[in-house]
Design an enzyme around this catalytic site. Structure first.
Site, mmCIF file in Angstrom:
data_model
loop_
_atom_site.group_PDB
_atom_site.id
_atom_site.type_symbol
_atom_site.label_atom_id
_atom_site.label_comp_id
_atom_site.label_asym_id
_atom_site.label_seq_id
_atom_site.Cartn_x
_atom_site.Cartn_y
_atom_site.Cartn_z
ATOM 1 N N PRO A 93 0.813 -1.220 0.000
ATOM 2 C CA PRO A 93 0.000 0.000 0.000
ATOM 3 C C PRO A 93 0.850 1.276 0.000
ATOM 4 O O PRO A 93 0.356 2.349 -0.325
ATOM 5 C CB PRO A 93 -0.805 -0.108 1.307
ATOM 6 C CG PRO A 93 -0.846 -1.568 1.613
ATOM 7 C CD PRO A 93 0.468 -2.107 1.128
ATOM 8 N N GLU A 142 1.780 -9.248 8.010
ATOM 9 C CA GLU A 142 1.787 -7.787 8.220
ATOM 10 C C GLU A 142 2.700 -7.084 7.225
ATOM 11 O O GLU A 142 2.784 -5.858 7.203
ATOM 12 C CB GLU A 142 2.229 -7.449 9.651
ATOM 13 C CG GLU A 142 1.240 -7.864 10.712
ATOM 14 C CD GLU A 142 -0.163 -7.322 10.466
ATOM 15 O OE1 GLU A 142 -0.282 -6.148 10.065
ATOM 16 O OE2 GLU A 142 -1.131 -8.081 10.649
ATOM 17 N N ARG A 150 -1.274 -8.419 -21.831
ATOM 18 C CA ARG A 150 -2.219 -8.060 -22.895
ATOM 19 C C ARG A 150 -1.726 -6.916 -23.770
ATOM 20 O O ARG A 150 -2.259 -6.692 -24.844
ATOM 21 C CB ARG A 150 -3.636 -7.819 -22.363
ATOM 22 C CG ARG A 150 -3.756 -6.736 -21.337
ATOM 23 C CD ARG A 150 -5.179 -6.584 -20.843
ATOM 24 N NE ARG A 150 -6.036 -5.953 -21.813
ATOM 25 C CZ ARG A 150 -7.083 -6.519 -22.425
ATOM 26 N NH1 ARG A 150 -7.425 -7.747 -22.147
ATOM 27 N NH2 ARG A 150 -7.790 -5.854 -23.289
ATOM 28 N N ASP A 198 -8.794 -0.179 -26.134
ATOM 29 C CA ASP A 198 -9.199 -0.248 -24.732
ATOM 30 C C ASP A 198 -9.152 1.124 -24.052
ATOM 31 O O ASP A 198 -8.494 2.045 -24.528
ATOM 32 C CB ASP A 198 -8.274 -1.204 -23.963
ATOM 33 C CG ASP A 198 -8.576 -2.667 -24.261
ATOM 34 O OD1 ASP A 198 -9.694 -2.951 -24.725
ATOM 35 O OD2 ASP A 198 -7.692 -3.504 -24.024
#
Ligand code: SAH
Length: 249
Positions: A89, A116, A154, A169
């Site tokens: 994060p 953690e 992709r 896309d």
């Protein structure tokens, strides 16, 4: 390009690597993926890879040494020191521009955290870049690794069925970073809804204009920030602006 994934759960990658449109990229080695389990490099009878956090508190922390040994084995295999990425994060949030950069790269080592997280001393000593997939917490870095690998695969030439259909896309800067237009397939009539007439008109110029208009409308409605960015980059034509003005009125 070659990605070495460091994970305590290599088995979760196998359906991903052998299924769907990206399978070709992984099986042909166009996007080489090697899986490494730090447990194989851990010492002692128990091959410990995690331990309790100093300072107390809940959960476990991934130990630095098994990760370092895994990295060393990868470096030996590759004959060079690749870039080391940790999913966390803490990192910058993954987006199309980042994915494009990785799609043109030599690859990297992708470290998947668990519990953690990873002993900070390993992060400080060996991690070059951290990547987040969004402002929420997952149980491990495996899904983020698969997110990155899928998005990178992709974008490789000839991976998608229709040649380079990723061109159309969402987010592609070549199409001004707009969202994709809506898609329809058979039958023409479904429940009370019909397919927009222009799509069955066979008139390619009108179809293209309709698709562009839909991209603009959809983007203005759902992601106005992308319209602002396209405008700043001077990517919108007077005709595009007319569509947006009509929508706003
Ligand atoms: N204690 C940490 C979360 C640990 S979750 C915190 O609160 O920040 C366990 C592992 O899952 C992390 O080490 C990381 O590798 C992965 N992970 C969890 N959420 C993530 C996210 N949003 N993006 C990327 N990786 C994530």
């Amino acid at each position: 390009m070659r990605f070495d994934v460091v994970t305590l759960f290599p088995e979760v990658f196998s359906p991903f690597l052998t299924t769907g449109i990206t399978r070709r990229a992984f099986e042909s080695g166009q996007v080489e993926v090697h899986l490494h389990n730090p447990r194989d490099h851990a010492l002692g009878n128990y091959r410990r890879v995690d331990d309790r956090p100093f300072g107390g508190g809940p959960g476990m922390v991934m130990m630095a040494q098994p990760l370092r040994m895994t990295l060393q084995a990868i470096e030996q295999q590759r004959g060079s020191r690749p870039k080391v990425v940790l999913f966390s994060p803490v990192g910058q949030r993954l987006d199309h521009m980042q994915v494009q950069r990785w799609a043109q790269s030599e690859g990297a080592v992708l470290v998947c955290g668990r519990y953690e997280g990873v002993d900070q001393r390993f992060v400080d000593a060996y991690v070059d870049e951290q990547i987040s997939v969004g402002d929420y917490v997952l149980s491990g870095g495996e899904l983020p690794a698969m997110v990155l690998l899928d998005a990178v695969a992709r974008l490789q030439p000839h991976v998608l069925g229709d040649q380079d259909s990723h061109h159309f896309d969402s987010f592609n800067p070549a199409l001004d970073g707009l969202l994709d237009c809506p898609h329809y397939t058979r039958p023409e009539q479904w429940q009370d809804a019909t397919v927009p007439g222009v799509l069955i008109s066979g008139h390619h110029v009108h179809i293209e204009r309709w698709r562009r208009d839909q991209r603009l409308r959809l983007t203005a409605q759902h992601r106005p920030d992308l319209i602002v960015a396209a405008r700043l980059a001077q990517r919108l034509s007077p005709q595009d602006e007319a569509v947006l003005a009509e929508m706003a009125s």
